[in-house]
Design a protein around this motif. Structure first.
Motif, PDB file in Angstrom:
ATOM      1  N   ALA A   1       0.841  -1.209   0.000  1.00  0.00           N
ATOM      2  CA  ALA A   1       0.000   0.000   0.000  1.00  0.00           C
ATOM      3  C   ALA A   1       0.868   1.248   0.000  1.00  0.00           C
ATOM      4  O   ALA A   1       0.841   2.088   0.910  1.00  0.00           O
ATOM      5  N   LEU A   2       1.653   1.366  -1.049  1.00  0.00           N
ATOM      6  CA  LEU A   2       2.502   2.529  -1.305  1.00  0.00           C
ATOM      7  C   LEU A   2       1.991   3.202  -2.575  1.00  0.00           C
ATOM      8  O   LEU A   2       1.196   2.620  -3.315  1.00  0.00           O
ATOM      9  N   PRO A   3       2.430   4.410  -2.862  1.00  0.00           N
ATOM     10  CA  PRO A   3       2.017   5.025  -4.129  1.00  0.00           C
ATOM     11  C   PRO A   3       2.276   4.090  -5.313  1.00  0.00           C
ATOM     12  O   PRO A   3       3.375   3.541  -5.451  1.00  0.00           O
ATOM     13  N   TYR A   4       1.254   3.909  -6.132  1.00  0.00           N
ATOM     14  CA  TYR A   4       1.304   2.909  -7.195  1.00  0.00           C
ATOM     15  C   TYR A   4       2.469   3.148  -8.154  1.00  0.00           C
ATOM     16  O   TYR A   4       3.042   2.207  -8.707  1.00  0.00           O
ATOM     17  N   GLU A   5       2.848   4.408  -8.322  1.00  0.00           N
ATOM     18  CA  GLU A   5       3.933   4.698  -9.258  1.00  0.00           C
ATOM     19  C   GLU A   5       5.271   4.127  -8.792  1.00  0.00           C
ATOM     20  O   GLU A   5       6.183   3.923  -9.603  1.00  0.00           O
ATOM     21  N   LEU A   6       5.437   3.842  -7.488  1.00  0.00           N
ATOM     22  CA  LEU A   6       6.670   3.219  -7.013  1.00  0.00           C
ATOM     23  C   LEU A   6       6.777   1.778  -7.516  1.00  0.00           C
ATOM     24  O   LEU A   6       7.869   1.285  -7.795  1.00  0.00           O
ATOM     25  N   TYR A   7       5.637   1.122  -7.639  1.00  0.00           N
ATOM     26  CA  TYR A   7       5.615  -0.210  -8.246  1.00  0.00           C
ATOM     27  C   TYR A   7       5.928  -0.104  -9.740  1.00  0.00           C
ATOM     28  O   TYR A   7       6.747  -0.875 -10.277  1.00  0.00           O
ATOM     29  N   GLU A   8       5.328   0.860 -10.405  1.00  0.00           N
ATOM     30  CA  GLU A   8       5.540   1.012 -11.842  1.00  0.00           C
ATOM     31  C   GLU A   8       6.983   1.389 -12.162  1.00  0.00           C
ATOM     32  O   GLU A   8       7.564   0.892 -13.140  1.00  0.00           O
ATOM     33  N   LYS A   9       7.578   2.258 -11.352  1.00  0.00           N
ATOM     34  CA  LYS A   9       8.911   2.783 -11.657  1.00  0.00           C
ATOM     35  C   LYS A   9      10.023   1.875 -11.163  1.00  0.00           C
ATOM     36  O   LYS A   9      11.034   1.676 -11.848  1.00  0.00           O
ATOM     37  N   TYR A  10       9.858   1.318  -9.957  1.00  0.00           N
ATOM     38  CA  TYR A  10      10.951   0.585  -9.332  1.00  0.00           C
ATOM     39  C   TYR A  10      10.660  -0.903  -9.107  1.00  0.00           C
ATOM     40  O   TYR A  10      11.532  -1.639  -8.638  1.00  0.00           O
ATOM     41  N   GLY A  11       9.451  -1.338  -9.414  1.00  0.00           N
ATOM     42  CA  GLY A  11       9.120  -2.741  -9.201  1.00  0.00           C
ATOM     43  C   GLY A  11       8.968  -3.124  -7.742  1.00  0.00           C
ATOM     44  O   GLY A  11       9.180  -4.284  -7.379  1.00  0.00           O
ATOM     45  N   ILE A  12       8.599  -2.165  -6.905  1.00  0.00           N
ATOM     46  CA  ILE A  12       8.425  -2.456  -5.481  1.00  0.00           C
ATOM     47  C   ILE A  12       7.127  -3.219  -5.280  1.00  0.00           C
ATOM     48  O   ILE A  12       6.035  -2.686  -5.498  1.00  0.00           O
ATOM     49  N   ARG A  13       7.246  -4.474  -4.873  1.00  0.00           N
ATOM     50  CA  ARG A  13       6.104  -5.364  -4.685  1.00  0.00           C
ATOM     51  C   ARG A  13       6.586  -6.605  -3.960  1.00  0.00           C
ATOM     52  O   ARG A  13       7.784  -6.799  -3.747  1.00  0.00           O
ATOM     53  N   ARG A  14       5.683  -7.459  -3.575  1.00  0.00           N
ATOM     54  CA  ARG A  14       6.039  -8.748  -2.985  1.00  0.00           C
ATOM     55  C   ARG A  14       6.384  -9.715  -4.115  1.00  0.00           C
ATOM     56  O   ARG A  14       5.616  -9.879  -5.057  1.00  0.00           O
ATOM     57  N   TYR A  15       7.550 -10.351  -4.002  1.00  0.00           N
ATOM     58  CA  TYR A  15       7.963 -11.355  -4.980  1.00  0.00           C
ATOM     59  C   TYR A  15       7.934 -12.767  -4.397  1.00  0.00           C
ATOM     60  O   TYR A  15       7.537 -13.715  -5.069  1.00  0.00           O
ATOM     61  N   GLY A  16       8.348 -12.909  -3.143  1.00  0.00           N
ATOM     62  CA  GLY A  16       8.399 -14.231  -2.541  1.00  0.00           C
ATOM     63  C   GLY A  16       9.621 -15.011  -2.989  1.00  0.00           C
ATOM     64  O   GLY A  16      10.195 -14.750  -4.056  1.00  0.00           O
ATOM     65  N   PHE A  17      10.020 -15.973  -2.168  1.00  0.00           N
ATOM     66  CA  PHE A  17      11.200 -16.787  -2.453  1.00  0.00           C
ATOM     67  C   PHE A  17      10.908 -18.236  -2.064  1.00  0.00           C
ATOM     68  O   PHE A  17       9.778 -18.567  -1.706  1.00  0.00           O
ATOM     69  N   HIS A  18      11.932 -19.092  -2.155  1.00  0.00           N
ATOM     70  CA  HIS A  18      11.771 -20.529  -1.916  1.00  0.00           C
ATOM     71  C   HIS A  18      10.744 -21.143  -2.868  1.00  0.00           C
ATOM     72  O   HIS A  18      10.189 -22.212  -2.589  1.00  0.00           O
ATOM     73  N   GLY A  19      10.507 -20.484  -4.014  1.00  0.00           N
ATOM     74  CA  GLY A  19       9.476 -20.970  -4.921  1.00  0.00           C
ATOM     75  C   GLY A  19       9.766 -22.347  -5.483  1.00  0.00           C
ATOM     76  O   GLY A  19       8.839 -23.141  -5.717  1.00  0.00           O
ATOM     77  N   ILE A  20      11.042 -22.659  -5.706  1.00  0.00           N
ATOM     78  CA  ILE A  20      11.395 -23.975  -6.236  1.00  0.00           C
ATOM     79  C   ILE A  20      11.028 -25.052  -5.215  1.00  0.00           C
ATOM     80  O   ILE A  20      10.472 -26.100  -5.552  1.00  0.00           O
ATOM     81  N   SER A  21      11.322 -24.771  -3.943  1.00  0.00           N
ATOM     82  CA  SER A  21      10.978 -25.714  -2.878  1.00  0.00           C
ATOM     83  C   SER A  21       9.464 -25.833  -2.706  1.00  0.00           C
ATOM     84  O   SER A  21       8.924 -26.945  -2.605  1.00  0.00           O
ATOM     85  N   HIS A  22       8.762 -24.702  -2.669  1.00  0.00           N
ATOM     86  CA  HIS A  22       7.305 -24.754  -2.488  1.00  0.00           C
ATOM     87  C   HIS A  22       6.633 -25.519  -3.624  1.00  0.00           C
ATOM     88  O   HIS A  22       5.696 -26.297  -3.401  1.00  0.00           O
ATOM     89  N   SER A  23       7.102 -25.314  -4.846  1.00  0.00           N
ATOM     90  CA  SER A  23       6.484 -26.013  -5.973  1.00  0.00           C
ATOM     91  C   SER A  23       6.751 -27.510  -5.898  1.00  0.00           C
ATOM     92  O   SER A  23       5.879 -28.336  -6.216  1.00  0.00           O
ATOM     93  N   TYR A  24       7.962 -27.890  -5.454  1.00  0.00           N
ATOM     94  CA  TYR A  24       8.294 -29.317  -5.350  1.00  0.00           C
ATOM     95  C   TYR A  24       7.431 -30.003  -4.295  1.00  0.00           C
ATOM     96  O   TYR A  24       6.842 -31.065  -4.547  1.00  0.00           O
TER      97      TYR A  24
END
Length: 405
Positions: free
Chosen positions: A166-189
Motif C-alpha cells: 500500500a505505497l504510491p502505485y507509481e513506485l511499483y511502476e517505476k521501481y518494481g516495489i512489490r512482494r515477490y516471494g522466495f523458496h518458490g522452487i521448494s514450495h512447488s516441489y
C-alpha cells in the motif's frame, strides 16, 4: 538425458548431476571459498549407493570458471558418471530473483541474461553470482542448452491485491516495489509431492506449504498455484528466521538511524544477520536452542515460542486466504527434522481441522510421512524438499517444450 544443476553463490558453487531417465542423482559437489587460499571442492559420485566415491580437493580455485572446470574434471574422471561434455544434455541454473520479468523457467540467451542483470537491484548479493556461474558454465558447455530456473517464478501467479504494497502505485511502476516471494522452487516441489500423497491432481489441491530452515517462508497454494507467500520484495519479510527479523514496523529502521546513529549498512546488517532467533537468544541453530530449552534457558524458550508463533500466524492467515485446506506441508531442515517445531506451530489449530498424530510426528525425521491424525479433516505431511531435482525437472520440461531453442 543427463542434466547438470548449478547453484552459484558469491563465493561458492553447488552442483548436482541427474540421469533424468530414472531421476537418479549420479554426482554432487560443493566448491567453496572461491578466490581464497582456503578454497576447496568436495565431490561425491553416485551418492547414497554402494559404489559411492568421495573426493576432496583443497587447492586455490580462482573463481566460478575454475570451479566449473574442476567439477567437470571430476564428473568425467575415472569412474565418473559421464565421459565428455556432450554427455550432459542440458544445464539448469538456479537464479534467485526473476523480478517482474520471469514467471517460468527459460532457455538462457543474451536477452535473458540482460533480464537477470536488470533485476540485480532486487537481489544485489545473488543475481551477480548467478550470472557469473551462467557465463562460466556456458563457456564450458557451449553446445548444451542452459536454462534459468527462478526462485521467485512460482509466486508470479499471486494476484495484484496480494503482491502489491500500500505505497504510491507509481513506485511499483517505476521501481518494481512489490512482494515477490522466495523458496518458490521448494514450495512447488513439495506441493507436487503433497498432491501425490493426497492421491489427487495438483490442480485440485489447496495447500499451506511451510519451508523452515535458516530462512523460512509460508505459502498459500490454491489449485496448484501460489496465491500468497510470507516473504516479500526481499527474503527479510515474513516469519522469524535464523538471523532475519521477519516482519517488523518499517519505522524501526528510521528510528535506529535517528536515535542510535546507525547508518543504512548497520541497519541492514542488524535486520538480516543479527536478528531473528540469533537476536533473541544468541543462536540461530534450532538444535542448540532445543538443548538450551531442556536446560531451562529462558531466552532460548522465548526465541522458540516467538518462532513457532510467527509460523502459526501465517498458517492461520493462509487458511483464511484459501477458505479450505486439503493439507499443511512442512519441509526444509527444521520442517523435515524437528517434531517440536511442527507441534508448536500447529498448536491451537484443531478447530480448523488440523490435528497432529504425536507418535507419527515424532517419527518423521527427514522422510516423507503423513503426520496428522487419520480422522482429522486437514491432512498434515512432512516432506523432504529436493530443489535440485525440481530444477532438473523444469530444465527438462523447458528444453523439450515446443519452440525451445
Amino acid at each position: 538425458m543427463n542434466i547438470l544443476v548449478l547453484n552459484c553463490g558469491s563465493s561458492s558453487l553447488k552442483y548436482r548431476l541427474f540421469d533424468m531417465a530414472s531421476e537418479t542423482e549420479t554426482a554432487q559437489g560443493l566448491a567453496e571459498r572461491l578466490g581464497t587460499a582456503q578454497s576447496r571442492l568436495e565431490h561425491v559420485a553416485f551418492p547414497g549407493t554402494p559404489g559411492e566415491t568421495r573426493r576432496v580437493v583443497e587447492e586455490p580455485i580462482a573463481d566460478h570458471a575454475g570451479a566449473v572446470a574442476l567439477a567437470f574434471a571430476h564428473l568425467t574422471g575415472p569412474g565418473g558418471p559421464v565421459r565428455q561434455a556432450s554427455d550432459i544434455g542440458a544445464v539448469g541454473h538456479r537464479v534467485v530473483h526473476g523480478g517482474w520479468r520471469f514467471s517460468q523457467p527459460v532457455v538462457i540467451d543474451a536477452v535473458v541474461e540482460e533480464g537477470i542483470r536488470e533485476v540485480i537491484p532486487l537481489a544485489p548479493l545473488h543475481n551477480p553470482a548467478n550470472l557469473t556461474g551462467i557465463a562460466a558454465a556456458r563457456d564450458r558447455f557451449p553446445d548444451a542448452p542452459h536454462v534459468a530456473v527462478f526462485d521467485t517464478a512460482f509466486h508470479q501467479t499471486m494476484p495484484e491485491h496480494a503482491f502489491l504494497y500500500a505505497l504510491p502505485y507509481e513506485l511499483y511502476e517505476k521501481y518494481g516495489i512489490r512482494r515477490y516471494g522466495f523458496h518458490g522452487i521448494s514450495h512447488s516441489y513439495i506441493a507436487a509431492r503433497a498432491a501425490e500423497m493426497l492421491g489427487r491432481p495438483l490442480c485440485e489441491c489447496d495447500l499451506v506449504t511451510v519451508h523452515l530452515g535458516n530462512g523460512d517462508s509460508v505459502c498459500a497454494v490454491k489449485k496448484g498455484q501460489s496465491v500468497d507467500t510470507s516473504m516479500g520484495m526481499t527474503p527479510l519479510a515474513g516469519t522469524i528466521m535464523g538471523t532475519r527479523s521477519g516482519d517488523l514496523d518499517p519505522e524501526i529502521g528510521l528510528f535506529l538511524e535517528r536515535r542510535a546513529g546507525m547508518d543504512e549498512a548497520a541497519v541492514d546488517d542488524l535486520f538480516n544477520r543479527k536478528s531473528g532467533l540469533f537476536g533473541i537468544c544468541g543462536s540461530s541453530d534450532m538444535r542448540d536452542i532445543h538443548r538450551r530449552r531442556e536446560a531451562g534457558d529462558a531466552r532460548a524458550e522465548l526465541a522458540f515460542a516467538m518462532f513457532a508463533y510467527s509460523i502459526r500466524k501465517y498458517i492461520g492467515a493462509y487458511i483464511a486466504v484459501l477458505g479450505r485446506v486439503d493439507a499443511v506441508v512442512f519441509t526444509a531442515g527444521i520442517g523435515e527434522h524437528d517434531p517440536a517445531t511442527r507441534e508448536a506451530a500447529l498448536e491451537g489449530l484443531s478447530e480448523r481441522g488440523i490435528v497432529l498424530d504425536l507418535k507419527r510426528n515424532r517419527a518423521a525425521l527427514g522422510r516423507a510421512m503423513e503426520i496428522g491424525r487419520e480422522d482429522a479433516p486437514v491432512r498434515v505431511f512432512a516432506v523432504p524438499t529436493n530443489e535440485e531435482l525440481q530444477i532438473a525437472r523444469q530444465t527438462l520440461q523447458t528444453v523439450n517444450a515446443p519452440g525451445a531453442s
